[in-house]
Scaffold this active site. Structure first.
Site, PDB file in Angstrom:
ATOM      1  N   HIS A 261     -91.208 -57.128  17.378  1.00  0.00           N
ATOM      2  CA  HIS A 261     -91.880 -58.086  18.266  1.00  0.00           C
ATOM      3  C   HIS A 261     -92.335 -59.326  17.477  1.00  0.00           C
ATOM      4  O   HIS A 261     -91.989 -60.458  17.826  1.00  0.00           O
ATOM      5  CB  HIS A 261     -93.087 -57.412  18.924  1.00  0.00           C
ATOM      6  CG  HIS A 261     -93.870 -58.306  19.840  1.00  0.00           C
ATOM      7  ND1 HIS A 261     -93.711 -58.295  21.200  1.00  0.00           N
ATOM      8  CD2 HIS A 261     -94.828 -59.237  19.591  1.00  0.00           C
ATOM      9  CE1 HIS A 261     -94.526 -59.187  21.748  1.00  0.00           C
ATOM     10  NE2 HIS A 261     -95.221 -59.771  20.795  1.00  0.00           N
ATOM     11  N   GLU A 262     -93.078 -59.099  16.417  1.00  0.00           N
ATOM     12  CA  GLU A 262     -93.593 -60.240  15.651  1.00  0.00           C
ATOM     13  C   GLU A 262     -92.450 -61.008  14.985  1.00  0.00           C
ATOM     14  O   GLU A 262     -92.522 -62.227  14.827  1.00  0.00           O
ATOM     15  CB  GLU A 262     -94.636 -59.788  14.614  1.00  0.00           C
ATOM     16  CG  GLU A 262     -95.892 -59.118  15.205  1.00  0.00           C
ATOM     17  CD  GLU A 262     -96.594 -59.919  16.302  1.00  0.00           C
ATOM     18  OE1 GLU A 262     -96.509 -61.162  16.301  1.00  0.00           O
ATOM     19  OE2 GLU A 262     -97.234 -59.289  17.177  1.00  0.00           O
TER      20      GLU A 262
HETATM   21 MG    MG Z   1     -96.642 -61.508  21.214  1.00  0.00          MG
END
Ligand code: MG
Length: 498
Positions: A261-262
């Protein structure tokens, strides 16, 4: 470039240098700063914020912006002047005393919220939330808005978005998601049991996560990965992008999907146009577009079957005991288990947006003064029951769970759902333009998609507004349909809904 515009850019780049320093100090505060460093750090950040405000509202820069606005600007020049004027207008319309009061109230309210959540005591937090709301509404009235007052809140996180278009989309989501969750629940399947509930040593989680990060194309010469309590991506420049994650030895998926995600956020930051660095054009479009990049990698790729056809054997090298005899199908089903739950940040792809919808409806009603703060806990629980069929046993696992309102971030929540919608629509377009994309993913080739996103989205910086970007990349307005089709296909197959 003419001399006046040159002077404008010089001043704007100075503002960006200050933001860069603020960003690094905040990053350090979340990662390496010793606990006692809080006091001097808060002072230092406060001083920088004061200097930033002074420079932004410097009469010379105000006059420059006014002069440039009076010209027929085109392209990057128009974008840069327009965004600086936006920030300036806001800064000029809110008196310093109000800024100070808001910031002090929010930091005190945040402390009270931490305590209130610990004790599950909503009445303790209630007067503080009322105070924040009143101050924030005052800000909204000073800044100005069209239509609902909520537009002033939304515009801060998703520039140019309007509640008149966002609310009906979220409503459409609700109408299709609630029955989907019910149908999945009715199957009684719980595929995750066992596989993910084991000991996964942190050092091996990290080794695998770092490999995935590099495979995704995140450049460690221009970025880092560290550990923090709340994972985030802090992009101070395309040359320096900081990611964080957190590890839990009893939970494999948190850090793993957290890193992916990051990394999605980080790829966006690294892909922004470096030549426009330090100017609005070199920045990201909106929180929703930012979130679309993280969700696309985390969910549409990271939780896909082809991804795990390639990565499960590699993951098994790190966890041979834990994953012995676990095939792709079982693993894929486990990481995509759907289950109504109380906590938003732990929610699966299907139920997640219902958590957002509930918050969006409540905060919109609050700022429009259709409901009172005192009514929140009851309304929260009723909506949880209506949308997800479960009721929080206490306020800590209900209305008090998120930090957002305590720090004054009202209008932020819908950007998470917008991110999901943008992601599905961009991804559908990517697959149309690259018919062999998922076969590539199954071979571990993630770079074609990265390059596509670089070209279509990242390299454009802030040249287009979110709505314009979606139209430019996909040929259509933002629609709920792409996301719902993706969910209905994927989960229809996984849960045999026919
Ligand atoms: Mg986010």
């Amino acid at each position: 470039m003419d001399q006046r515009y040159g002077e404008f850019i010089r001043r704007v780049r100075e503002l960006a240098d200050l933001s860069h320093a603020q960003g690094l100090l905040s990053w350090d505060q979340e990662t390496y700063m010793p606990p006692r460093g809080t006091g001097p750090r808060a002072r230092s950040l406060g001083t920088l914020a004061g200097i930033y405000h002074e420079k932004l509202t410097d009469p010379a820069l105000v006059a420059l912006v006014e002069e440039l606005r009076g010209r027929e600007l085109r392209g990057d020049e128009e974008v840069n002047v327009r965004y600086v004027e936006r920030d300036q207008r806001r800064a000029l319309k809110i008196p310093r005393e109000l800024v100070v009061e808001l910031s002090q109230t929010q930091s005190l309210a945040h402390e009270v919220w931490v305590e209130a959540r610990k004790k599950s005591d909503f009445p303790l937090f209630r007067p503080w939330l009322e105070k924040i709301l009143n101050l924030q509404k005052e800000v909204a009235h000073r800044v100005g808005f069209e239509g609902s007052i909520y537009n002033a809140f939304l515009d801060e996180y998703e520039p140019y978005a309007r509640v008149e278009t966002v609310a009906p989309m979220l409503e459409q989501l609700r109408l299709r998601l609630v029955p989907l969750v019910e149908r999945i629940g009715a199957t009684g399947r719980r595929p995750a049991a066992g596989i993910l509930d084991q000991e996964f040593p942190v050092d091996r989680q990290e080794a695998f996560g770092r490999q995935a990060l590099v495979d995704l194309g995140f450049d460690l010469e221009r970025g880092r990965l560290d550990v923090s309590v709340h994972p985030f991506c802090s992009g101070t420049s395309p040359e320096d992008v900081r990611l964080t994650t957190r590890y839990n030895p009893r939970q494999l998926t948190g850090a793993l999907f957290g890193i992916i995600h990051e990394a999605g956020h980080g790829l966006y930051e690294q892909g922004l146009p470096a030549e426009a660095g330090g100017t609005p054009v070199g920045g990201s479009v909106s929180l929703g577009i930012h979130e679309s990049q993280s969700r696309l990698w985390e969910n549409l790729i990271g939780r896909s079957r082809p991804f795990w056809e390639h990565y499960l054997p590699l993951l098994r090298e790190h966890f041979p005991e834990q994953l012995k005899g676990v095939g792709v199908e079982a693993f894929y089903a486990a990481i995509n288990q759907v289950e109504p739950s109380l906590i938003r940040v732990e929610a699966d792809e299907v139920t997640y947006n219902l958590h957002i919808l509930l918050r969006f409806e409540l905060e919109q009603a609050l700022v429009e003064e259709r409901v009172a703060v005192a009514e929140l806990p009851q309304l929260w629980d009723e909506k949880m029951e209506a949308y997800l069929g479960i009721r929080p046993p206490d306020a800590a696992r209900g209305v008090l769970q998120d930090t957002h309102w305590s720090i004054g971030s009202i209008g932020y929540f819908p950007t998470y759902s917008l991110g999901n919608l943008y992601a599905a629509q961009f991804f559908s377009q990517a697959r149309k333009e690259m018919p062999g994309l998922m076969e590539q993913v199954a071979r571990g080739d993630l770079l074609s998609l990265k390059v596509w996103l670089n070209e279509k989205i990242h390299a454009r910086g802030r040249r287009l507004r979110a709505g314009e970007l979606v139209r430019e990349v996909t040929g259509e307005e933002l629609k709920v349909e792409y996301f719902m089709q993706y969910l209905e296909n994927k989960y229809g197959e996984l849960y045999g809904l026919g």
